[in-house]
Design an enzyme around this catalytic site. Sequence first.
Site, PDB file in Angstrom:
ATOM      1  N   GLY A 322     -28.028  -3.594   5.031  1.00 50.34           N
ATOM      2  CA  GLY A 322     -26.677  -3.612   4.492  1.00 50.34           C
ATOM      3  C   GLY A 322     -26.256  -2.237   3.998  1.00 50.34           C
ATOM      4  N   SER A 323     -25.542  -2.215   2.878  1.00 46.51           N
ATOM      5  CA  SER A 323     -24.968  -0.960   2.396  1.00 46.51           C
ATOM      6  C   SER A 323     -26.000   0.012   1.844  1.00 46.51           C
ATOM      7  CB  SER A 323     -23.913  -1.252   1.326  1.00 46.51           C
ATOM      8  OG  SER A 323     -22.816  -1.943   1.895  1.00 46.51           O
TER       9      SER A 323
END
Length: 624
Positions: A322-323
């Site tokens: 993810g981020s």
Amino acid sequence: MDRTSDRGRLLTRRAALLGAGQLGLFGLLVGRMYYLQVVEAERYRVLAEENRINIRLLPPPRGPIVDRNGIKLAINRQNFRVLVVREDIVDLEATLGKLARIVPLSDYDRQRVLREVGRRRSFVPVPVRENLTWEEMARIQVNAHDLPGVLIDEGQTRHYEHGPAMAHLMGYVAAVSEEDLAAARGADPLLELPGFKIGKAGVEREFDLALRGKSGSKRVEVNARGREIRELEREEGEPGGQLALTLDINLQQFAADRLGQESASCVVMDIHSGEVLAMTSTPAFDPNAFTRGLSSQEWKALLDNPRAPLTPKAIAGQYAPGSTFKMVVALAALEAGVIKPEQTVWCPGHMTLGNARFHCWKRQGHGHVSLVQALAQSCDVYFYEVAKRTGIERIADMARRFGLGSAPDIVLRGVRGGLIPTKAWKQATLGEGWHQGETLIAGIGQGYVLATPLQLALMTARLANGGRRVDPVLTRQVMVDGHLAPRPVATPESLGVSRHSLNLVRQGMHEVVHGRRGTARGAALPEELGEMCGKTGTAQVRRITRAEREAGVTRNEDLPWERRDHALFVCYAPADKPRYAVAVVVEHGGGGSAVAAPIARDVMIETLRLDSAAPRRPEGDLKA
């Protein structure tokens, strides 16, 4: 007269022949006796001695395993076990029934004893139950007059002081299997001893030879049936070596308790040395249960648990980062010169590429954002644009520099390498060409990108230490020719990333926690511990449909557990003089800022607290 004389001569000849025959046989007998007693005397003397004297192996004490502060993690504990000797028992089943009224005996134990008794000589003791408590042993001794043929034996068994908190790292020992014997090919006779146990998982397996030690021996006198009469001589073996881990058991236990029963993992690393101070996965299992032997019900419960307690998630769990992957994308873009720190990207809440629309997590958009702002607010549209300009090959190259895409070199089996996709990988694996939309998705750590919690901690450590190639270290010793030797000192090399680019990314991570619009503002440390830099991540486990978006995406907490997003958070502290990196992944936990960040914050607080309480070591030791 003539007939009588002939008869006498005939008898005389017969007597002479019989006497000659007897004399010949006697000569053969004397000759054979001379051969056996004089010519072959030495050979038969040795055979007789070997038949009377047996040499039997003595298992050595297994070496202890300790943490970085010398606290015992795996020890050998006194083990009382009850045995039966068949020749001293009139009715074995009745005796087992009496014994079962004193200490618990399962039907499996009874059947096993009956089978073993049939395979062995009547005077050979057969184990009934191991790991008796002191009270159980005492009850059997008190009732010994009613239990002829029942004996108490004292030995040693492996015990893990901290149970589930160390299960995946420590592993366990268990009985030698037929496969183990075949693989050893007779190299170590210890493996053939009844009841001898070897390392089957974790560091117990990887350092088994050194922990096992060298066998001793004893010379005993036996009778013709093999019964031991008396011990003549004993030579003790060489105990196994002591293995020291880099872990801090207090921090390890704290992290395990903080994760609770979540399906989650946490890794804490020293960013200068690469030493792993904590690496835990939950839920876990009790390794002591494997040492004593699992029942079929216990084994089935572990296998059927949807939260996979047997899986070491910290090294084998592979998740879309993810981020938390956005720092790598930013570095790749900065080093390639395709963006400048002050340049902004307009985020209206989505980005269009061809006929496809790529959404930002914030539906109304972030407006104009620069690099540092995009990291602080985790703007997806900014990183879609940056990834498109940079290209998947440059992103993949930077990811590999920071420890992603290949299994870290750590002394455990089952370490997974995650996945950093490239055009060549997709063509070779799926037989398809690469699409630009896949680059955009990779830019926010989704799509084909996968990483383990250990890799995320390693990535964060290399970011925090100024771009030096440290590798994770779990033990303070290595195996050399079956023995433990001190781990050699290594000087970390540079990853070839400019300090300017690193400082920009670290500034963005600082704003995540301390910025006015940072996504983890609630994760700040207490003021006296300094400031922390971090990055939140939320990884989808399913594709959100257009209908769901139009109707309003269902909240994670309203979905079944297995359909919720994974929650991630990586961080390092203190911000001004970085020392430790932490990575937390909570499977199906929801949002990284709401679930993973508070856990990482608490673990970092405990890490710094333990560090301040510990005796300080020279700086050179930290960079070993």
